[in-house]
Design a protein around this motif. Structure first.
Motif, short mmCIF file in Angstrom:
data_model
loop_
_atom_site.label_atom_id
_atom_site.label_comp_id
_atom_site.label_asym_id
_atom_site.label_seq_id
_atom_site.Cartn_x
_atom_site.Cartn_y
_atom_site.Cartn_z
N ARG A 33 3.93 10.58 -6.75
CA ARG A 33 4.86 10.95 -7.82
C ARG A 33 4.10 11.44 -9.05
NH1 ARG A 33 8.96 5.78 -7.37
NH2 ARG A 33 10.48 6.72 -5.94
N ARG A 34 2.99 10.79 -9.34
CA ARG A 34 2.24 11.13 -10.55
C ARG A 34 1.53 12.48 -10.44
NH1 ARG A 34 -0.87 5.79 -12.89
NH2 ARG A 34 0.87 4.30 -12.74
N VAL A 35 0.94 12.77 -9.28
CA VAL A 35 0.09 13.96 -9.18
C VAL A 35 0.80 15.17 -8.58
CG1 VAL A 35 -1.99 12.54 -9.02
CG2 VAL A 35 -0.84 13.29 -6.92
N LEU A 36 1.92 14.94 -7.85
CA LEU A 36 2.61 16.07 -7.22
C LEU A 36 4.11 16.09 -7.52
CD1 LEU A 36 0.98 16.31 -3.67
CD2 LEU A 36 0.93 18.05 -5.45
N ASP A 37 4.57 15.16 -8.34
CA ASP A 37 6.01 15.06 -8.63
C ASP A 37 6.82 14.85 -7.35
OD1 ASP A 37 5.72 15.39 -11.40
OD2 ASP A 37 5.58 17.57 -11.16
N ILE A 38 6.24 14.11 -6.39
CA ILE A 38 6.93 13.83 -5.14
C ILE A 38 8.05 12.83 -5.40
CG2 ILE A 38 6.69 12.82 -2.85
CD1 ILE A 38 5.41 15.57 -3.11
N LEU A 90 3.98 11.98 8.50
CA LEU A 90 4.08 11.58 7.10
C LEU A 90 4.77 12.70 6.34
CD1 LEU A 90 3.35 9.35 5.07
CD2 LEU A 90 1.20 10.57 4.64
N ASN A 91 5.83 12.36 5.62
CA ASN A 91 6.67 13.36 4.98
C ASN A 91 6.73 13.13 3.47
OD1 ASN A 91 10.23 14.08 4.98
ND2 ASN A 91 8.55 15.46 4.57
N PHE A 92 6.39 14.18 2.70
CA PHE A 92 6.51 14.17 1.24
C PHE A 92 7.58 15.20 0.86
CE2 PHE A 92 2.08 13.18 2.25
CZ PHE A 92 1.86 12.03 1.52
N GLU A 93 8.52 14.81 0.00
CA GLU A 93 9.56 15.74 -0.42
C GLU A 93 9.74 15.68 -1.93
OE1 GLU A 93 12.44 16.20 3.48
OE2 GLU A 93 13.14 14.97 1.81
N THR A 94 10.07 16.84 -2.51
CA THR A 94 10.27 16.91 -3.95
C THR A 94 11.38 17.90 -4.27
OG1 THR A 94 9.26 17.48 -6.08
CG2 THR A 94 8.44 18.64 -4.15
N GLN A 95 12.00 17.68 -5.41
CA GLN A 95 13.04 18.60 -5.88
C GLN A 95 12.43 19.81 -6.59
OE1 GLN A 95 16.53 16.42 -7.65
NE2 GLN A 95 15.18 14.64 -7.34
N ILE A 107 0.84 -1.21 0.00
CA ILE A 107 0.00 0.00 0.00
C ILE A 107 0.87 1.25 0.00
CG2 ILE A 107 -1.68 1.32 1.35
CD1 ILE A 107 -2.70 -1.46 2.35
N ARG A 108 1.94 1.23 0.77
CA ARG A 108 2.87 2.37 0.79
C ARG A 108 3.47 2.61 -0.60
NH1 ARG A 108 6.09 3.99 4.95
NH2 ARG A 108 7.91 3.08 3.91
N ASP A 109 3.77 1.53 -1.31
CA ASP A 109 4.30 1.67 -2.67
C ASP A 109 3.28 2.32 -3.61
OD1 ASP A 109 6.66 0.50 -1.87
OD2 ASP A 109 6.13 -1.51 -2.58
N LEU A 110 1.99 1.96 -3.42
CA LEU A 110 0.94 2.58 -4.22
C LEU A 110 0.84 4.08 -3.94
CD1 LEU A 110 -1.92 -0.09 -3.93
CD2 LEU A 110 -0.49 0.38 -5.93
N ILE A 111 0.97 4.44 -2.65
CA ILE A 111 0.92 5.86 -2.28
C ILE A 111 2.10 6.61 -2.89
CG2 ILE A 111 1.08 7.45 -0.32
CD1 ILE A 111 -0.38 5.32 1.35
N LEU A 112 3.27 5.99 -2.85
CA LEU A 112 4.45 6.62 -3.44
C LEU A 112 4.24 6.84 -4.94
CD1 LEU A 112 7.35 7.64 -3.30
CD2 LEU A 112 8.13 5.26 -3.52
N ASP A 113 3.70 5.83 -5.63
CA ASP A 113 3.46 5.94 -7.06
C ASP A 113 2.45 7.06 -7.35
OD1 ASP A 113 3.66 5.09 -9.80
OD2 ASP A 113 1.71 4.12 -9.55
N PHE A 137 10.17 11.68 -2.68
CA PHE A 137 10.30 10.83 -1.49
C PHE A 137 9.01 10.89 -0.67
CE2 PHE A 137 14.64 12.31 -2.39
CZ PHE A 137 15.27 11.10 -2.59
N THR A 138 8.49 9.75 -0.30
CA THR A 138 7.38 9.66 0.64
C THR A 138 7.84 8.76 1.77
OG1 THR A 138 5.71 9.90 -1.09
CG2 THR A 138 4.99 8.97 1.00
N ARG A 139 7.88 9.32 2.95
CA ARG A 139 8.38 8.51 4.08
C ARG A 139 7.46 8.70 5.29
NH1 ARG A 139 11.96 12.71 3.63
NH2 ARG A 139 13.44 11.50 2.39
N GLN A 140 7.41 7.65 6.07
CA GLN A 140 6.64 7.68 7.31
C GLN A 140 7.62 7.66 8.47
OE1 GLN A 140 4.06 4.30 7.80
NE2 GLN A 140 3.49 4.82 9.89
N LEU A 141 7.56 8.66 9.31
CA LEU A 141 8.42 8.74 10.49
C LEU A 141 7.59 8.33 11.71
CD1 LEU A 141 10.01 12.22 9.70
CD2 LEU A 141 10.94 9.97 9.14
N VAL A 142 8.11 7.36 12.45
CA VAL A 142 7.37 6.84 13.61
C VAL A 142 8.10 7.19 14.90
CG1 VAL A 142 6.35 4.97 12.29
CG2 VAL A 142 8.53 4.59 13.43
#
Length: 368
Positions: free
Chosen positions: A36-41, A156-161, A27-33, A43-48
């Protein structure tokens, strides 16, 4: 109305009862995909939440790109928040961070930061999560607290260049993703805990089976004697067992065994299944009032004696019986409390009632 990916994801999180770690990673891989498609993200990472020296820390969930992640303490020695992720969690506020330094648009180089979500101020310096490459020029970092049952459990952290401008639609979509992640992460943790508890319970059951277990049926007592043993002693033993212990013990007397086959093999097999034993060791020496221990009965007594050690997988307790005028007992049996048969001048048991009382006492001790 058409539902967005995040809306469907949250519905999925509510609908699913069990999520294992492999499914959660899928599921995390689906979120990452999707991100990337809609926001050009990038890195998507979950910090616990974790701990370092008893203090709260944040650690990326899942496998790292290079080596292993380590937890990063949320605060430095002065009590100040170390990272932007720690700021988001501690203040329970989402952040949409870009550089506020015109000369340095990359967050890792910037001296000032701007929050486009709610205008947060006093934002800590940007730090890469430990274990990731430090040469990626990140320009936008989005951080959303993860809540479960009213408590903040991570970020939940999203990062983009890319330099991303904030929109209401993006904020709503990413918040839904964070809510779905929180639900599914809690589900996955509960499932993992349940699996661990199940494994522990199975291990405890298996450990129980490695130790002596009480029989639910009456335990068996093996009566060993020589072919030439005096019948009067055997009859007294059988009478005591029948009159006083028939509700507690099942008597197995070798002479009553009538199955076809090798008697010695049968004896060894039956003896191994008996929890208790009584061995009348003696047999008369012809033309004499003396007795001698029978080798076969000694062997059977040795089998029971060997199982009398504490912790044996198939324990046994036993009572040795021998004539007073028998030869010296084997060394291994000298420490056992013998039931000694005394006879009068006519060769009869000197005191049958006393012998019965002694046998009753010994059997009660066995069963105690």
């Amino acid at each position: 109305m058409h539902s967005t990916f995040a809306g469907q994801l949250k519905n999925f999180a509510y609908a699913v009862d069990i999520i294992d770690e492999e499914s959660y990673q899928d599921i995390r891989d689906l979120i990452l995909d999707y991100s990337r498609r809609v926001l050009d993200i990038d890195f998507t990472r979950q910090l616990v939440l974790s701990e370092v020296d008893g203090e709260q820390a944040l650690m990326p969930y899942g496998p790292s790109i290079e080596g292993k992640y380590i937890s990063i303490s949320m605060r430095n020695n002065d009590g100040q928040l170390k990272t932007q992720a720690a700021y988001s969690l501690a203040n329970d506020c989402p952040l949409w961070i870009i550089s506020d330094d015109p000369e340095h648009l990359h967050l890792s180089e910037a001296n000032a930061f701007k929050d486009l979500w709610k205008g947060a101020t006093d934002i800590p310096t940007y730090r890469y999560p430990s274990g990731e490459k430090r040469d990626v020029p990140i320009k936008t970092s989005i951080l959303i607290p993860l809540r479960l049952h009213g408590q903040v459990t991570g970020v939940l952290n999203f990062e983009t260049q890319e330099h991303l401008e904030i929109t209401k639609m993006a904020k709503a979509e990413l918040k839904l993703i964070a809510e779905a992640i929180s639900l599914m992460y809690g589900n996955m943790k509960n499932h993992r805990q349940s699996v661990n508890h199940t494994a522990k319970a199975i291990a405890e059951l298996n450990n129980t089976l490695q130790h002596p277990l009480p029989k639910l049926t009456k335990p068996r007592l093996f009566l060993a004697s020589s072919q030439r043993a005096n019948g009067d002693v055997v009859e007294v033993i059988k009478a005591v067992l029948d009159e006083h212990f028939s509700d507690h013990l099942t008597l197995v007397y070798w002479k009553d065994m009538a199955q076809p086959g090798n008697i010695n093999t049968q004896l060894l097999e039956v003896l191994g299944k008996c929890r208790y034993g009584i061995c009348y060791l003696s047999e008369p020496i012809e033309d004499s009032n003396l007795y001698i221990d029978n080798p076969n009965v000694i062997f059977e007594a040795g089998m029971l004696h060997g199982r009398s050690e504490i912790g044996h997988k198939f324990p046994a307790s036993w009572v040795p019986v021998r004539e007073k005028t028998s030869n010296i007992p084997p060394f291994d049996l000298t420490s056992e409390r013998m039931v000694v048969i005394e006879r009068d001048e006519a060769g009869e048991i000197d005191n049958v009632d006393e012998l019965k009382a002694l046998l009753i006492k010994r059997f009660e001790m066995l069963l105690a």
